[in-house]
Design a protein around this motif. Structure first.
Motif, PDB file in Angstrom:
ATOM      1  N   MET C   1      13.718  27.701 -14.525  1.00 49.07           N
ATOM      2  CA  MET C   1      14.217  26.320 -14.469  1.00 49.07           C
ATOM      3  C   MET C   1      13.105  25.332 -14.802  1.00 49.07           C
ATOM      4  N   GLU C   2      11.868  25.686 -14.369  1.00 49.77           N
ATOM      5  CA  GLU C   2      10.709  24.816 -14.606  1.00 49.77           C
ATOM      6  C   GLU C   2      10.431  24.705 -16.111  1.00 49.77           C
ATOM      7  N   ASP C   3      10.444  25.888 -16.793  1.00 52.57           N
ATOM      8  CA  ASP C   3      10.206  25.926 -18.240  1.00 52.57           C
ATOM      9  C   ASP C   3      11.240  25.089 -18.984  1.00 52.57           C
ATOM     10  N   GLN C   4      12.483  25.281 -18.590  1.00 51.31           N
ATOM     11  CA  GLN C   4      13.580  24.565 -19.218  1.00 51.31           C
ATOM     12  C   GLN C   4      13.320  23.066 -19.182  1.00 51.31           C
ATOM     13  N   SER C   5      12.914  22.569 -18.032  1.00 53.37           N
ATOM     14  CA  SER C   5      12.726  21.126 -17.921  1.00 53.37           C
ATOM     15  C   SER C   5      11.480  20.696 -18.709  1.00 53.37           C
ATOM     16  N   HIS C   6      10.448  21.595 -18.750  1.00 53.26           N
ATOM     17  CA  HIS C   6       9.284  21.310 -19.607  1.00 53.26           C
ATOM     18  C   HIS C   6       9.724  21.105 -21.044  1.00 53.26           C
ATOM     19  N   GLU C   7      10.527  22.089 -21.568  1.00 60.13           N
ATOM     20  CA  GLU C   7      10.986  22.023 -22.952  1.00 60.13           C
ATOM     21  C   GLU C   7      11.805  20.758 -23.168  1.00 60.13           C
ATOM     22  N   GLU C   8      12.658  20.452 -22.193  1.00 57.35           N
ATOM     23  CA  GLU C   8      13.484  19.253 -22.282  1.00 57.35           C
ATOM     24  C   GLU C   8      12.635  18.001 -22.443  1.00 57.35           C
ATOM     25  N   ARG C   9      11.599  17.921 -21.593  1.00 56.39           N
ATOM     26  CA  ARG C   9      10.754  16.736 -21.628  1.00 56.39           C
ATOM     27  C   ARG C   9      10.028  16.628 -22.971  1.00 56.39           C
ATOM     28  N   TRP C  10       9.534  17.780 -23.476  1.00 54.13           N
ATOM     29  CA  TRP C  10       8.871  17.823 -24.783  1.00 54.13           C
ATOM     30  C   TRP C  10       9.825  17.321 -25.877  1.00 54.13           C
ATOM     31  N   GLN C  12      12.425  15.404 -25.631  1.00 60.12           N
ATOM     32  CA  GLN C  12      12.715  13.970 -25.528  1.00 60.12           C
ATOM     33  C   GLN C  12      11.557  13.111 -26.031  1.00 60.12           C
ATOM     34  N   ARG C  13      10.329  13.571 -25.701  1.00 60.83           N
ATOM     35  CA  ARG C  13       9.161  12.781 -26.099  1.00 60.83           C
ATOM     36  C   ARG C  13       8.915  12.823 -27.609  1.00 60.83           C
ATOM     37  N   THR C  14       9.197  14.014 -28.235  1.00 61.84           N
ATOM     38  CA  THR C  14       8.898  14.164 -29.668  1.00 61.84           C
ATOM     39  C   THR C  14      10.043  13.709 -30.569  1.00 61.84           C
ATOM     40  N   GLU C  15      11.177  13.388 -29.977  1.00 63.09           N
ATOM     41  CA  GLU C  15      12.369  13.056 -30.787  1.00 63.09           C
ATOM     42  C   GLU C  15      12.081  11.986 -31.837  1.00 63.09           C
ATOM     43  N   ILE C  16      11.592  10.840 -31.407  1.00 66.93           N
ATOM     44  CA  ILE C  16      11.417   9.714 -32.333  1.00 66.93           C
ATOM     45  C   ILE C  16      10.256   9.937 -33.310  1.00 66.93           C
ATOM     46  N   PRO C  17       9.057  10.383 -32.847  1.00 68.71           N
ATOM     47  CA  PRO C  17       7.987  10.661 -33.822  1.00 68.71           C
ATOM     48  C   PRO C  17       8.411  11.644 -34.901  1.00 68.71           C
ATOM     49  N   LEU C  18       9.155  12.686 -34.527  1.00 68.75           N
ATOM     50  CA  LEU C  18       9.549  13.689 -35.518  1.00 68.75           C
ATOM     51  C   LEU C  18      10.565  13.136 -36.511  1.00 68.75           C
ATOM     52  N   PHE C  57       5.677  19.723 -38.026  1.00 65.06           N
ATOM     53  CA  PHE C  57       6.912  20.417 -37.648  1.00 65.06           C
ATOM     54  C   PHE C  57       6.596  21.830 -37.176  1.00 65.06           C
ATOM     55  N   ALA C  58       5.666  22.484 -37.860  1.00 66.77           N
ATOM     56  CA  ALA C  58       5.284  23.843 -37.476  1.00 66.77           C
ATOM     57  C   ALA C  58       4.686  23.847 -36.072  1.00 66.77           C
ATOM     58  N   VAL C  59       3.834  22.853 -35.782  1.00 67.78           N
ATOM     59  CA  VAL C  59       3.230  22.755 -34.440  1.00 67.78           C
ATOM     60  C   VAL C  59       4.323  22.559 -33.400  1.00 67.78           C
ATOM     61  N   ASP C  60       5.255  21.655 -33.665  1.00 66.71           N
ATOM     62  CA  ASP C  60       6.359  21.386 -32.737  1.00 66.71           C
ATOM     63  C   ASP C  60       7.147  22.656 -32.456  1.00 66.71           C
ATOM     64  N   TYR C  61       7.471  23.403 -33.549  1.00 65.61           N
ATOM     65  CA  TYR C  61       8.229  24.640 -33.409  1.00 65.61           C
ATOM     66  C   TYR C  61       7.451  25.638 -32.548  1.00 65.61           C
ATOM     67  N   ALA C  62       6.145  25.769 -32.830  1.00 64.91           N
ATOM     68  CA  ALA C  62       5.300  26.726 -32.104  1.00 64.91           C
ATOM     69  C   ALA C  62       5.240  26.366 -30.621  1.00 64.91           C
ATOM     70  N   VAL C  63       5.083  25.073 -30.321  1.00 65.09           N
ATOM     71  CA  VAL C  63       4.989  24.641 -28.913  1.00 65.09           C
ATOM     72  C   VAL C  63       6.278  24.972 -28.184  1.00 65.09           C
ATOM     73  N   ARG C  64       7.412  24.646 -28.815  1.00 63.88           N
ATOM     74  CA  ARG C  64       8.688  24.910 -28.136  1.00 63.88           C
ATOM     75  C   ARG C  64       8.927  26.394 -27.946  1.00 63.88           C
ATOM     76  N   ARG C  97      20.163  14.130 -35.345  1.00 64.80           N
ATOM     77  CA  ARG C  97      19.904  14.518 -33.966  1.00 64.80           C
ATOM     78  C   ARG C  97      19.553  13.293 -33.123  1.00 64.80           C
ATOM     79  N   LEU C  98      18.790  12.407 -33.699  1.00 66.74           N
ATOM     80  CA  LEU C  98      18.405  11.186 -33.005  1.00 66.74           C
ATOM     81  C   LEU C  98      19.644  10.377 -32.665  1.00 66.74           C
TER      82      LEU C  98
END
Lengths: 220, 220, 220, 220
Positions: C1-10, C12-18, C57-64, C97-98
């Motif tokens: 559950m913790e990971d899920q919310s981490h990914e969620e937060r990531w 949400q934060r990266t939505e607009i920059p991406l 984009f590759a970094v974002d994919y790798a992080v997620r 998506r935005l």
């Protein structure tokens, strides 16, 4: 129940004569179009045979309609029969029906639902294409500026049209030829879409069954 | 149960030899068509290899048929195997099967239903297209008035045909070339229709799952 | 559950920059191809911008991927993300998506399942077509014997190709141009097949709902 | 419930005037484009009639929207009405609605779900094709280097485009003509895909029903 059995008996008795008449119709039409050297009396015979067999189908349709006692409802519930009456060149499908009738006497029908749709729609498309090639050839082969000169050209053109590939190396230029082409596209693409769709559904079904079987085997 | 396990054991033992034979078959055919400078004895070797591998597949099919003890029912229930026997250029699909067999040993099959249909039908279409390009090239490249002159042209023509785009910048002009083209259309368009249909279904499935997941997340 | 919310937060934060990076990527690529009079340094800037955003984009994919802790399973369950990573020209879909993310804050997603598939697949096809037209234009407009001379020609050619109409008045003649065309057909036709299929399903749904409503109204 | 009946009454009262207005609109547009010898005042009358009927449809849409009291939700739940408002050349579909309204008074709607989708989508495609042919003819017939010279050519071109055959013997060369062609492809192919898909589903339904009936008969 009594009417039902009347219609059944009529259907069984007319099955074979109508199948023969269907082949006669197609043969007469094809001979009329393709045999250039044929003397005029024989060409007239072909026309008479084609019209006579068409009249036969109309009589058969009328008798079955009358027997059913359903009025206009019959036209809607027997849509396929009505369509075949209006497009006599689809008549040879009777032969498929004959094949099925023979199978029925040996138990269940052999083909699955999708296979039957594919066979019917595919055969209809082939016959439609054959008659379309005949009609286009008849109107194009002597027209000035036409590029469909032989019956082989007409068949090749029909195949590129029905597959929607449409290279454009050959294309009708006369008014009637283009009318036939539009009819061919309208009917043929619907039929071939049904063939492609059924093939797709059948393939998915095959893979589902194979997956189930494998799973079952894996459990043993 | 005994027969079943017999067939199973046969299948497992022949898996790898048949996959190798499939690649041999395709290689021999391609070499025969594309390598113009090859001396006659080598060309004959190619033909012999192709025929020998085909015979191998027929023997495998016959043995499995015999083992199943199902008679004609086998032909109907193993439709895919029968089709592949008749179109030997689809043989290299064995390699896909090998890939799946390897996966099976590590647990469940990895691909979902739609993905498996897409992979099978897509690979079949690619192999069909490759062999079609070979056959068309063989009959067209030296014909008078032909515009498909190189194997690259043949591949480009195959792609425009299978996608039903059909620019018409290139098109077969010989009788055999057109026959191959008609076969390519008939088989290829069905297969690619299955790919497109499965892709569409898979996409809808992905969106449904994503919608469910999001809804679930929304509830927390 | 913790990971899920981490990914969620990531997410949400990266939505607009991406989303901004996606538009930058497409703009840089288009400028590079279409602006002939651009001095060399600016052209280099375009290439750098395109590569930098791709790296992002590759970094974002790798992080997620890392955050999910799913290993290779992630690649399969997030197929759409993986596809978009490999085809960076589909990136601007982020904007869709935005738009959805904004809608989410005001309650349920607004679009039904079929409408969402149509919007995603349709927009993907449009972006794919745009980038395909760019690439074909780049390789064809100066080639000897080519008939795609302006970007307008390339767009028109793309439309006739994606609709599978293929008049053949324009067609690529270079090796790279034909490769791009084949890629465009392979991806685009699948996407547009999904659009057509969803539209068809949506239309049937609309008619079913209308029929139900009318029936209900008839009862009152 | 009060609003519902208000809307119902409005719909019933406007049914026939709107159907007449639809035919007026199409007639005015077609006359404007096809009648070359028409004096200027009459041409202006055509434009005025077309704009006036369009305004009528907008008023009708606005009134029904207002009556429903649904706000923006109305636009989404009445998607078909909105689409028809934006593409006034699809207006004559009202005639189909009139036909259905007449049928409603004699009991249930006569057509099954698939048949209704086919009739609506098919008629829409025919009307779209007719208006597309008009528009392409208007912009192409006098353009230098164009090959669509008569309205008959435009109709033939429309048929080869909507069927995706695309021979390429005729193709638009002007900017506006190509824009119309792209719009025609985008809308028409979706509609015809719905027709083909519904026909396929209907055919499978017919075969399923026939199979059930035969099975039932076999049991007696």
């Amino acid at each position: 129940m009594e009417d039902q059995s009347h219609e059944e008996r009529w259907r069984q008795r007319t099955e074979i004569p109508l199948a023969v008449a269907s082949l006669l119709f197609l043969g007469a039409y094809a001979t009329r179009v393709l045999a250039h050297g044929l003397p005029q009396p024989w060409r007239d015979v072909c026309v008479v045979v084609a019209l006579a067999t068409w009249a036969l189908f109309a009589v058969d349709y009328a008798v079955r309609w009358r027997m059913s006692g359903l009025g206009l409802k019959y036209v809607r519930t027997h849509g396929l029969d009505t369509l075949v009456l209006l497009l006599p060149l689809l008549r040879p499908l009777r032969v498929v029906r004959l094949y099925e009738a023979v199978q029925m006497r040996h138990g269940e029908p052999r083909l699955t639902l999708y296979a039957r749709v594919m066979v019917y729609a595919g055969l209809s498309a082939v016959l439609l294409g054959f008659s379309g090639a005949l009609a286009v050839y008849q109107h194009e082969h002597a027209a000035p500026g036409a590029n469909i000169r032989t019956f082989g050209d007409a068949v090749w053109w029909t195949c590129t049209t029905l597959s929607t590939v449409g290279y454009g190396d050959l294309a009708p230029v006369t008014f009637v030829g283009r009318l036939v082409a539009i009819g061919l596209m309208a009917c043929g693409l619907g039929l071939l879409g049904a063939v492609t769709g059924s093939f797709s559904s059948w393939l998915i079904q095959v893979f589902t069954l194979e997956g189930d079987k494998r799973e079952q085997r894996g459990r043993h």
